[in-house]
Each structure stands twice: as C-alpha cells, then as structure tokens.
Design a protein around this motif. Structure first.
Motif, PDB file in Angstrom:
ATOM      1  N   UNK A 201       0.805  -1.215   0.000  1.00 40.76           N
ATOM      2  CA  UNK A 201       0.000   0.000   0.000  1.00 40.76           C
ATOM      3  C   UNK A 201       0.843   1.272   0.000  1.00 40.76           C
ATOM      4  N   UNK A 202       2.179   1.103  -0.055  1.00 38.45           N
ATOM      5  CA  UNK A 202       3.053   2.264  -0.050  1.00 38.45           C
ATOM      6  C   UNK A 202       3.050   2.950  -1.419  1.00 38.45           C
ATOM      7  N   UNK A 203       3.463   4.218  -1.415  1.00 37.07           N
ATOM      8  CA  UNK A 203       3.438   5.014  -2.645  1.00 37.07           C
ATOM      9  C   UNK A 203       4.387   4.482  -3.709  1.00 37.07           C
ATOM     10  N   UNK A 204       5.553   4.010  -3.302  1.00 37.39           N
ATOM     11  CA  UNK A 204       6.524   3.549  -4.298  1.00 37.39           C
ATOM     12  C   UNK A 204       6.046   2.282  -5.011  1.00 37.39           C
ATOM     13  N   UNK A 205       5.181   1.498  -4.348  1.00 39.26           N
ATOM     14  CA  UNK A 205       4.607   0.329  -5.011  1.00 39.26           C
ATOM     15  C   UNK A 205       3.604   0.781  -6.081  1.00 39.26           C
ATOM     16  N   UNK A 206       2.817   1.808  -5.756  1.00 34.56           N
ATOM     17  CA  UNK A 206       1.890   2.345  -6.750  1.00 34.56           C
ATOM     18  C   UNK A 206       2.650   2.915  -7.939  1.00 34.56           C
ATOM     19  N   UNK A 207       3.799   3.543  -7.660  1.00 36.27           N
ATOM     20  CA  UNK A 207       4.623   4.073  -8.751  1.00 36.27           C
ATOM     21  C   UNK A 207       5.144   2.947  -9.626  1.00 36.27           C
ATOM     22  N   UNK A 208       5.570   1.845  -9.002  1.00 40.38           N
ATOM     23  CA  UNK A 208       6.061   0.698  -9.773  1.00 40.38           C
ATOM     24  C   UNK A 208       4.955   0.103 -10.636  1.00 40.38           C
ATOM     25  N   UNK A 209       3.742   0.043 -10.096  1.00 38.55           N
ATOM     26  CA  UNK A 209       2.613  -0.457 -10.890  1.00 38.55           C
ATOM     27  C   UNK A 209       2.314   0.480 -12.055  1.00 38.55           C
ATOM     28  N   UNK A 210       2.421   1.783 -11.799  1.00 40.37           N
ATOM     29  CA  UNK A 210       2.149   2.760 -12.859  1.00 40.37           C
ATOM     30  C   UNK A 210       3.171   2.666 -13.995  1.00 40.37           C
ATOM     31  N   UNK A 211       4.392   2.228 -13.650  1.00 43.04           N
ATOM     32  CA  UNK A 211       5.421   2.069 -14.680  1.00 43.04           C
ATOM     33  C   UNK A 211       5.220   0.809 -15.509  1.00 43.04           C
ATOM     34  N   UNK A 212       4.257  -0.023 -15.112  1.00 42.88           N
ATOM     35  CA  UNK A 212       3.962  -1.219 -15.888  1.00 42.88           C
ATOM     36  C   UNK A 212       4.688  -2.470 -15.433  1.00 42.88           C
ATOM     37  N   UNK A 213       5.309  -2.449 -14.252  1.00 38.84           N
ATOM     38  CA  UNK A 213       5.987  -3.643 -13.758  1.00 38.84           C
ATOM     39  C   UNK A 213       4.966  -4.717 -13.400  1.00 38.84           C
ATOM     40  N   UNK A 214       5.319  -5.965 -13.704  1.00 39.45           N
ATOM     41  CA  UNK A 214       4.407  -7.058 -13.368  1.00 39.45           C
ATOM     42  C   UNK A 214       4.491  -7.381 -11.879  1.00 39.45           C
ATOM     43  N   UNK A 215       3.558  -8.220 -11.417  1.00 41.33           N
ATOM     44  CA  UNK A 215       3.468  -8.518  -9.990  1.00 41.33           C
ATOM     45  C   UNK A 215       4.714  -9.217  -9.476  1.00 41.33           C
ATOM     46  N   UNK A 216       5.334 -10.062 -10.313  1.00 37.79           N
ATOM     47  CA  UNK A 216       6.542 -10.783  -9.872  1.00 37.79           C
ATOM     48  C   UNK A 216       7.663  -9.800  -9.556  1.00 37.79           C
ATOM     49  N   UNK A 217       7.917  -8.855 -10.465  1.00 41.09           N
ATOM     50  CA  UNK A 217       8.994  -7.884 -10.236  1.00 41.09           C
ATOM     51  C   UNK A 217       8.696  -6.978  -9.046  1.00 41.09           C
ATOM     52  N   UNK A 218       7.426  -6.632  -8.868  1.00 38.60           N
ATOM     53  CA  UNK A 218       7.069  -5.778  -7.740  1.00 38.60           C
ATOM     54  C   UNK A 218       7.334  -6.488  -6.413  1.00 38.60           C
ATOM     55  N   UNK A 219       6.944  -7.764  -6.340  1.00 41.64           N
ATOM     56  CA  UNK A 219       7.138  -8.515  -5.101  1.00 41.64           C
ATOM     57  C   UNK A 219       8.615  -8.753  -4.825  1.00 41.64           C
ATOM     58  N   UNK A 220       9.340  -9.271  -5.822  1.00 43.63           N
ATOM     59  CA  UNK A 220      10.731  -9.695  -5.618  1.00 43.63           C
ATOM     60  C   UNK A 220      11.674  -8.510  -5.462  1.00 43.63           C
TER      61      UNK A 220
END
Length: 308
Positions: A201-220
C-alpha cells in the motif's frame, strides 16, 4: 554499531549466566539419583556413598555449582557420568546432525512460506488467500509429536519411500525437516502476508505499478526487500526455536543429535551432559538473536540510534 554490539553481548552473557545457574539447580533438584541409575538398585549403601564421593555429589549444592562454573569458565564441560566420555566430545559427535536438521527445516520453511505468503498478499480476501491461511492454521495447530508419526505412517510405512528412523543418508532428514519446517512455514507465511499487505500500500509500489511492472517484479525487487526487516526478526527467533523443537523431532525419528542426547541424559540423570546440552541450545538461541539485532541495525541505522 560497536556500542550496540557490546550492549547485546553483555546482555547475552547475563542471560547465559542465568540459564546455566537455573539449569544447574533444576537438574539437581528433580527426583532421581544418578548413583542408583549407574550402580542399580541392588548396590550396597557403601558402594553408593563411595561413588557419590568420587563424583563430588556428596558436596553441598553451592560448592558443586561453584566448581561447575569454574570448570565452565575454562571451557571444561565435565565428563559424562554414565559413559565416562568428555562432554565436549559427545557434543561434537552429535552437533552436526542437529545443525543439518535445523538448516533443512529452515530451508523447507522458507521454500513454503515465501511463495505462499506472497500469493496470499497478492490476492487478499480471495479463495487463494483463505486456502493459504487455512494451511497456516493447520501448521500451527498440529504439534511436532503428532506431525512426525503421521508423516512416518504415510511416507515410510504406507508408501515406503523414506526411512522410518535413524540417520543413514540424506533421505533420513526429509521427514524430520518436513516435520519442523511445516510448523515454521505456517508462522512465517502469515508474517510474509501481513508484512507484504502493509508494504504493497506504499506510494513507491503504486509508482512501480504505474510504470507497468508485473506482480513478480514488484514482489521480488521492491516489496520483499523492504519487508525484509520484520521477516528477519521472525527468522532469527524461529531458528532458535528450531533447536528447541529438535529435541522432540530427533526423539521421534531417532536422529543421533543434540536433542536425542538431551533426552537420554535426562533419563540417566547424567547431570554434566544435560547441563551442556541445554547450555548449547541456549547459547545458540541467544547468539542467533544477538546476530539478528546486529544485522537489523546494520540494515536500518535508525535501530542503531534508538538502541543508543
């Protein structure tokens, strides 16, 4: 960092002194006489008194404690009352099995918990999440002394895939590692899920999602890295708990490790061996937790400043 290290080291020494003293008193106050165990009930009173004097068990308890602490300060853990073998030698013979079991159990827990907790965090309040949490609840609820025999019944007696007990090859560690690892995995999976839900729920995770990163890259590459600190604490605590659980697991599977040696020594009232085994387990637990605190402070300097 050095201030934190010395502070933790001093605390560890105080804890170890208390543990050694408490174990010494408890072992000597429990019912049972090692002299009768060694000589048998048919031994005469004269023979029992002679052996008791030879072992120093006729001295006052305070004198025995002082002598034991003096020898311990010089690295002498004493000699087994039953086998006449130096306790140091007994520990070195049994320690590798316990270390292998702890590492195997921890590896099983990590391999199960991190994928399970991550998937549950990615799909909260879904069937996947509920199924993962049901597994965690079962893992916590089923104790080692029940899980071990169930695994033996299934994989050894029914399927005949793995040995029942003893230590003959690496396959002998599979069932004990599963017994210890699944219980730890259940606790760790819940922690991974809870920590990741907070981090996602942090802002940098939302930024990563906005950049188009998939769930695997976001988690790892993002979430797990920032969730590592609380998970490191849990791993440190549970690694020490694994050594305590090894007493039950090694007894069930007849693994010749420190846990089984402890049970055998208790049954024979072998004071030096019991004290050395408990001291080793306690020392490992304290050392792991001290190392966890230091690594925590190294990863997050704010911990260092708060500790000072």
């Amino acid at each position: 960092m050095l201030t934190l290290l010395f502070s933790r080291l001093f605390s560890a020494l105080v804890v170890m002194f208390g543990v050694v003293t408490l174990v010494f008193l408890l072992i000597h106050l429990v019912p049972g006489d090692p002299v009768q165990v060694m000589l048998g009930e048919s031994a005469t009173t004269t023979d029992q008194e002679a052996l008791r004097q030879a072992l120093g068990l006729d001295q006052p308890l305070l004198t025995q404690w002082f002598n034991y602490m003096t020898r311990l300060a010089h690295g002498d853990l004493g000699t087994s009352l039953t086998t006449k073998t130096p306790v140091n030698q007994l520990l070195w013979q049994r320690l590798p099995i316990t270390i292998l079991l702890a590492i195997s159990g921890l590896s099983v827990a990590i391999l199960i918990a991190f994928p399970l907790g991550s998937i549950a965090a990615l799909y909260p309040n879904t069937m996947i999440d509920h199924s993962a949490m049901v597994f965690s609840l079962l893992g916590v609820s089923v104790p080692n002394f029940l899980a071990g025999p169930l695994l033996i019944l299934l994989f050894s007696l029914t399927l005949e895939w793995l040995p029942v007990s003893g230590f003959e090859s690496a396959s002998s560690l599979v069932l004990p590692a599963l017994t210890m690892g699944t219980a730890l995995a259940a606790i760790l999976a819940r922690m991974v899920r809870a920590t990741l839900l907070e981090v996602l729920n942090e802002d940098y995770i939302r930024t990563a999602k906005a950049k188009g990163l998939n769930k695997y890259n976001i988690i790892v590459h993002h979430a797990l890295r920032n969730a590592a600190l609380p998970l490191l604490t849990i791993l440190g605590l549970q690694l020490g708990a694994l050594l305590g659980g090894a007493v039950i697991t090694e007894t069930i599977f007849a693994l010749p490790g420190i846990g089984l040696l402890t049970i055998e020594a208790i049954q024979q009232r072998d004071y030096p061996v019991v004290q050395a085994c408990v001291l080793l387990i306690s020392l490992t637990y304290v050392f792991v937790n001290m190392a966890t605190d230091v690594i925590y402070a190294w990863l997050d300097p704010r911990v260092h400043y708060r500790a000072i």
